[in-house]
Design a protein around this motif. Structure first.
Motif, PDB file in Angstrom:
ATOM      1  N   SER A  23     -20.261  -3.598 -33.419  1.00  0.00           N
ATOM      2  CA  SER A  23     -21.085  -2.459 -33.851  1.00  0.00           C
ATOM      3  C   SER A  23     -20.345  -1.483 -34.767  1.00  0.00           C
ATOM      4  O   SER A  23     -20.923  -0.495 -35.205  1.00  0.00           O
ATOM      5  N   VAL A  24     -19.096  -1.731 -35.074  1.00  0.00           N
ATOM      6  CA  VAL A  24     -18.334  -0.845 -35.959  1.00  0.00           C
ATOM      7  C   VAL A  24     -18.326  -1.433 -37.366  1.00  0.00           C
ATOM      8  O   VAL A  24     -17.964  -2.597 -37.554  1.00  0.00           O
ATOM      9  N   ASP A  25     -18.716  -0.621 -38.333  1.00  0.00           N
ATOM     10  CA  ASP A  25     -18.684  -1.047 -39.735  1.00  0.00           C
ATOM     11  C   ASP A  25     -17.281  -0.793 -40.279  1.00  0.00           C
ATOM     12  O   ASP A  25     -16.966   0.299 -40.730  1.00  0.00           O
ATOM     13  N   LEU A  26     -16.455  -1.826 -40.225  1.00  0.00           N
ATOM     14  CA  LEU A  26     -15.055  -1.666 -40.631  1.00  0.00           C
ATOM     15  C   LEU A  26     -14.899  -1.450 -42.122  1.00  0.00           C
ATOM     16  O   LEU A  26     -13.858  -0.986 -42.576  1.00  0.00           O
ATOM     17  N   SER A  27     -15.911  -1.793 -42.901  1.00  0.00           N
ATOM     18  CA  SER A  27     -15.830  -1.658 -44.356  1.00  0.00           C
ATOM     19  C   SER A  27     -16.506  -0.389 -44.870  1.00  0.00           C
ATOM     20  O   SER A  27     -16.580  -0.187 -46.082  1.00  0.00           O
ATOM     21  N   ASP A  28     -16.969   0.443 -43.955  1.00  0.00           N
ATOM     22  CA  ASP A  28     -17.674   1.658 -44.360  1.00  0.00           C
ATOM     23  C   ASP A  28     -16.710   2.619 -45.057  1.00  0.00           C
ATOM     24  O   ASP A  28     -15.750   3.088 -44.436  1.00  0.00           O
ATOM     25  N   PRO A  29     -16.952   2.928 -46.329  1.00  0.00           N
ATOM     26  CA  PRO A  29     -16.022   3.830 -47.032  1.00  0.00           C
ATOM     27  C   PRO A  29     -15.990   5.229 -46.427  1.00  0.00           C
ATOM     28  O   PRO A  29     -15.033   5.963 -46.619  1.00  0.00           O
ATOM     29  N   LEU A  30     -17.028   5.584 -45.668  1.00  0.00           N
ATOM     30  CA  LEU A  30     -17.069   6.916 -45.066  1.00  0.00           C
ATOM     31  C   LEU A  30     -16.163   7.037 -43.851  1.00  0.00           C
ATOM     32  O   LEU A  30     -15.871   8.141 -43.400  1.00  0.00           O
ATOM     33  N   ILE A  31     -15.752   5.909 -43.271  1.00  0.00           N
ATOM     34  CA  ILE A  31     -14.853   6.002 -42.114  1.00  0.00           C
ATOM     35  C   ILE A  31     -13.456   5.483 -42.460  1.00  0.00           C
ATOM     36  O   ILE A  31     -12.659   5.220 -41.585  1.00  0.00           O
ATOM     37  N   ARG A  32     -13.204   5.321 -43.759  1.00  0.00           N
ATOM     38  CA  ARG A  32     -11.831   5.024 -44.159  1.00  0.00           C
ATOM     39  C   ARG A  32     -11.004   6.294 -43.998  1.00  0.00           C
ATOM     40  O   ARG A  32     -11.552   7.382 -44.144  1.00  0.00           O
ATOM     41  N   PRO A  33      -9.762   6.294 -43.689  1.00  0.00           N
ATOM     42  CA  PRO A  33      -8.923   5.116 -43.661  1.00  0.00           C
ATOM     43  C   PRO A  33      -9.230   4.193 -42.478  1.00  0.00           C
ATOM     44  O   PRO A  33      -9.914   4.571 -41.532  1.00  0.00           O
ATOM     45  N   LEU A  34      -8.702   3.010 -42.560  1.00  0.00           N
ATOM     46  CA  LEU A  34      -8.954   1.987 -41.564  1.00  0.00           C
ATOM     47  C   LEU A  34      -8.564   2.439 -40.159  1.00  0.00           C
ATOM     48  O   LEU A  34      -9.143   1.985 -39.176  1.00  0.00           O
ATOM     49  N   GLU A  35      -7.640   3.369 -40.062  1.00  0.00           N
ATOM     50  CA  GLU A  35      -7.235   3.841 -38.733  1.00  0.00           C
ATOM     51  C   GLU A  35      -8.418   4.429 -37.975  1.00  0.00           C
ATOM     52  O   GLU A  35      -8.519   4.276 -36.760  1.00  0.00           O
ATOM     53  N   GLU A  36      -9.319   5.099 -38.671  1.00  0.00           N
ATOM     54  CA  GLU A  36     -10.502   5.641 -37.990  1.00  0.00           C
ATOM     55  C   GLU A  36     -11.388   4.508 -37.489  1.00  0.00           C
ATOM     56  O   GLU A  36     -11.925   4.575 -36.380  1.00  0.00           O
ATOM     57  N   ALA A  37     -11.534   3.470 -38.289  1.00  0.00           N
ATOM     58  CA  ALA A  37     -12.325   2.312 -37.849  1.00  0.00           C
ATOM     59  C   ALA A  37     -11.700   1.698 -36.603  1.00  0.00           C
ATOM     60  O   ALA A  37     -12.396   1.309 -35.665  1.00  0.00           O
ATOM     61  N   LYS A  38     -10.389   1.621 -36.588  1.00  0.00           N
ATOM     62  CA  LYS A  38      -9.700   1.066 -35.414  1.00  0.00           C
ATOM     63  C   LYS A  38      -9.906   1.951 -34.194  1.00  0.00           C
ATOM     64  O   LYS A  38     -10.065   1.457 -33.080  1.00  0.00           O
ATOM     65  N   ARG A  39      -9.901   3.262 -34.391  1.00  0.00           N
ATOM     66  CA  ARG A  39     -10.157   4.169 -33.266  1.00  0.00           C
ATOM     67  C   ARG A  39     -11.569   3.937 -32.715  1.00  0.00           C
ATOM     68  O   ARG A  39     -11.787   3.958 -31.505  1.00  0.00           O
ATOM     69  N   ARG A  40     -12.514   3.698 -33.625  1.00  0.00           N
ATOM     70  CA  ARG A  40     -13.889   3.437 -33.168  1.00  0.00           C
ATOM     71  C   ARG A  40     -13.953   2.126 -32.397  1.00  0.00           C
ATOM     72  O   ARG A  40     -14.630   2.027 -31.367  1.00  0.00           O
ATOM     73  N   GLN A  61     -11.555   0.846 -30.693  1.00  0.00           N
ATOM     74  CA  GLN A  61     -10.913   1.087 -29.398  1.00  0.00           C
ATOM     75  C   GLN A  61     -11.881   1.786 -28.446  1.00  0.00           C
ATOM     76  O   GLN A  61     -11.936   1.469 -27.254  1.00  0.00           O
ATOM     77  N   ARG A  62     -12.664   2.726 -28.974  1.00  0.00           N
ATOM     78  CA  ARG A  62     -13.628   3.423 -28.113  1.00  0.00           C
ATOM     79  C   ARG A  62     -14.697   2.456 -27.609  1.00  0.00           C
ATOM     80  O   ARG A  62     -15.141   2.558 -26.463  1.00  0.00           O
ATOM     81  N   VAL A  63     -15.118   1.518 -28.452  1.00  0.00           N
ATOM     82  CA  VAL A  63     -16.087   0.511 -28.003  1.00  0.00           C
ATOM     83  C   VAL A  63     -15.436  -0.377 -26.946  1.00  0.00           C
ATOM     84  O   VAL A  63     -16.026  -0.661 -25.895  1.00  0.00           O
ATOM     85  N   ALA A  64     -14.204  -0.794 -27.194  1.00  0.00           N
ATOM     86  CA  ALA A  64     -13.498  -1.655 -26.241  1.00  0.00           C
ATOM     87  C   ALA A  64     -13.336  -0.953 -24.891  1.00  0.00           C
ATOM     88  O   ALA A  64     -13.411  -1.597 -23.840  1.00  0.00           O
ATOM     89  N   ASP A  65     -13.166   0.356 -24.932  1.00  0.00           N
ATOM     90  CA  ASP A  65     -12.989   1.135 -23.696  1.00  0.00           C
ATOM     91  C   ASP A  65     -14.319   1.487 -23.037  1.00  0.00           C
ATOM     92  O   ASP A  65     -14.329   2.095 -21.968  1.00  0.00           O
ATOM     93  N   GLY A  66     -15.431   1.156 -23.681  1.00  0.00           N
ATOM     94  CA  GLY A  66     -16.734   1.485 -23.127  1.00  0.00           C
ATOM     95  C   GLY A  66     -17.129   2.921 -23.343  1.00  0.00           C
ATOM     96  O   GLY A  66     -18.051   3.431 -22.702  1.00  0.00           O
ATOM     97  N   ARG A  67     -16.462   3.615 -24.257  1.00  0.00           N
ATOM     98  CA  ARG A  67     -16.755   5.027 -24.508  1.00  0.00           C
ATOM     99  C   ARG A  67     -17.691   5.255 -25.670  1.00  0.00           C
ATOM    100  O   ARG A  67     -18.121   6.368 -25.917  1.00  0.00           O
ATOM    101  N   ARG A  68     -18.010   4.182 -26.427  1.00  0.00           N
ATOM    102  CA  ARG A  68     -18.829   4.385 -27.606  1.00  0.00           C
ATOM    103  C   ARG A  68     -19.453   3.062 -28.036  1.00  0.00           C
ATOM    104  O   ARG A  68     -18.849   2.015 -27.890  1.00  0.00           O
ATOM    105  N   VAL A  69     -20.657   3.167 -28.570  1.00  0.00           N
ATOM    106  CA  VAL A  69     -21.278   2.077 -29.307  1.00  0.00           C
ATOM    107  C   VAL A  69     -21.780   2.686 -30.593  1.00  0.00           C
ATOM    108  O   VAL A  69     -22.421   3.730 -30.578  1.00  0.00           O
ATOM    109  N   CYS A  70     -21.462   2.063 -31.713  1.00  0.00           N
ATOM    110  CA  CYS A  70     -21.866   2.612 -33.016  1.00  0.00           C
ATOM    111  C   CYS A  70     -23.304   2.243 -33.328  1.00  0.00           C
ATOM    112  O   CYS A  70     -23.838   1.301 -32.820  1.00  0.00           O
TER     113      CYS A  70
END
Ligand code: SF4
Length: 90
Positions: free
Chosen positions: A62-79, A81-90
């Motif tokens: 559910s994370v758009d890793l190519s979204d230019p609005l959530i670059r840098p990639l570190e933010e995508a990775k944080r998202r 991680q939140r999905v993996a932890d069950g804290r978020r679904v995009c």
């Protein structure tokens, strides 16, 4: 590369292009891919696997890793991680 560990993944019989949206219709395509992911029984493990594999493009767990609005990639990775932890679904 997409996570492939589980036979239960909803994307297994869907054209992979769905998860790599491009062009003028990109927002609608991203939303469609995210809808599939939200209903996927392996969402959290998919996010964890994407982090482990270092996947950097496409809509994954559910994370758009190519979204230019959530670059840098570190933010995508944080998202992811939140999905993996069950804290978020995009
Ligand atoms: S969460 Fe999305 S990308 Fe991951 S296995 Fe499920 S449908 Fe595929």
């Amino acid at each position: 590369m997409r996570p492939t560990a589980s036979p239960k993944r909803l994307c297994q019989n869907i054209d992979p292009e769905v998860f790599f949206p491009e062009g003028t219709n990109r927002p609608a395509q991203v939303a469609f891919a995210q809808t599939i992911c939200r209903g996927c029984p392996v969402l959290r493990s998919c996010a964890a696997e994407a982090l482990r594999l270092g996947i950097t493009h496409g809509v994954v767990a559910s994370v758009d890793l190519s979204d230019p609005l959530i670059r840098p990639l570190e933010e995508a990775k944080r998202r992811l991680q939140r999905v993996a932890d069950g804290r978020r679904v995009c």
